[in-house]
Design a protein around this motif. Structure first.
Motif: not given
Length: 352
Positions: A62-80
């Motif tokens: 489970v990833l908790w992140s803001a929309g300002i993060e880099h795609d290297a982090v935000l890309s994990w929104a899809q599988p996780n």
């Protein structure tokens, strides 16, 4: 790096040539550790910050992140799946999740926070947020993306509140294609690449000795530059740049100006004037700038960072990022200002 090319041994081999290569790797590990202010045993070499993110946020987390993060982090929104942290108008974390407190929402998983934003340069004080999470006594890890901040502002692994830190060599003058994940001592991180068990079992595969040697050398130089206050002059140049532009371009918005920022980064938007158009115009004038993160170059889209900060699509599509360096001069800055303002006047004339 040139000297490392002559060291032909495999760092995993026990013969003399292998030990010589291993010594280069371990020297670089110590140099990176000094820059990050961690112990050498906490440095796991990777191919860059993107691979570091994949190691820190494995499938199913489970990833908790803001929309300002880099795609290297935000890309994990899809599988996780991702839960979004709130930010204010400057892109600074508010310490809430969709208006609710961390205590009400965060139960487990990885909480990702930037030390500095790659597009706006806005700095985050990650420690207070991490301390809030510690107080919850839950199964939560804190991942800090320090790729943009390292080498430009002081950074301390311990004082960041992080369990894991992403690092990329080329952000502070090192070679592209090498980076690291800093892993807090005693933390169990599953191997991202299985094989021979290199990098303390976290990242198998024969080490990129030449790249790692360059990473270490750049880290040592960057630590010296930060300690000597070399970036203070760059910050003055950024102020000169923004003052020159703001004085003539009244409708231009300087993003994150009300927050602490990296000394070298200026992000600004002129609503209606497409960012990619500005990039091409400035390229023809001899200046290399970007519309959004350089890692997303070629993608014509509104900045997800600015949209997360509350800007509309027109403004988010009109933003550019201008980066300065230690070799930038006041003459460079003023030449850029003249060239950009000339194009801005043409844009205004066409829009009239």
């Amino acid at each position: 790096m040139a000297a490392a090319m002559d060291v032909v041994g495999n760092p995993s081999s026990v013969h003399g040539e292998g030990r010589a290569a291993k010594a280069l790797v371990e020297r670089a590990r110590a140099q990176v550790a000094e820059l990050v202010e961690c112990s050498p045993g906490e440095v796991v070499f990777t191919s860059g910050a993107t691979e570091a993110a994949s190691l820190a946020v494995p499938q199913g987390t489970v990833l908790w992140s803001a929309g300002i993060e880099h795609d290297a982090v935000l890309s994990w929104a899809q599988p996780n799946g991702v839960e979004m942290l709130d930010v204010d108008e400057n892109g600074v974390l508010t310490g809430t999740v969709r208006g609710g407190s961390f205590a009400e929402n965060i139960q487990d998983g990885v909480v990702a926070m930037q030390a500095a934003n790659s597009e706006t340069g806005v700095l985050q004080d990650t420690l207070p947020k991490a301390q809030t999470l510690w107080a919850l006594n839950r199964d939560v890890l804190v991942l800090v993306d320090a790729a943009q901040a390292l080498g430009k502002v002081p950074f301390s692994f311990a004082r960041s509140g992080a369990d894991l830190v992403m690092v990329s060599a080329h952000k502070f003058g090192g070679p592209k294609g090498v980076g690291a994940l800093i892993v807090k001592h005693g933390l169990d991180v599953k191997a991202g690449i299985r094989g021979g068990g290199q990098e303390m079992g976290r990242r198998s595969g024969t080490e990129n000795v030449i790249g790692i040697a360059g990473f270490g050398a750049a880290a040592e130089a960057a630590a010296r530059d930060v300690a000597n206050g070399c970036w203070d002059q760059v910050k003055k140049l950024r102020k000169i740049l923004e003052s020159a532009l703001a004085g003539a371009a009244k409708e231009t918005i300087f993003v994150g100006k009300g927050a602490n920022r990296l000394p070298n980064t200026s992000c600004f938007a002129t609503p209606g004037w497409k960012g990619e158009t500005q990039v091409m115009q400035m390229d023809l004038a001899g200046f290399a700038i970007s519309a959004g993160s350089a890692c997303s170059s070629g993608k014509v889209r509104a900045s997800t960072v600015l949209r997360a900060m509350g800007y509309d699509d027109e403004t988010a599509s009109s933003a550019i990022r201008v980066s300065l360096g230690l070799e930038t001069t006041e003459q460079d800055v003023l030449r850029f200002a003249d060239a950009w303002l000339a194009q801005e006047r043409k844009f205004r004339a066409r829009a009239a």
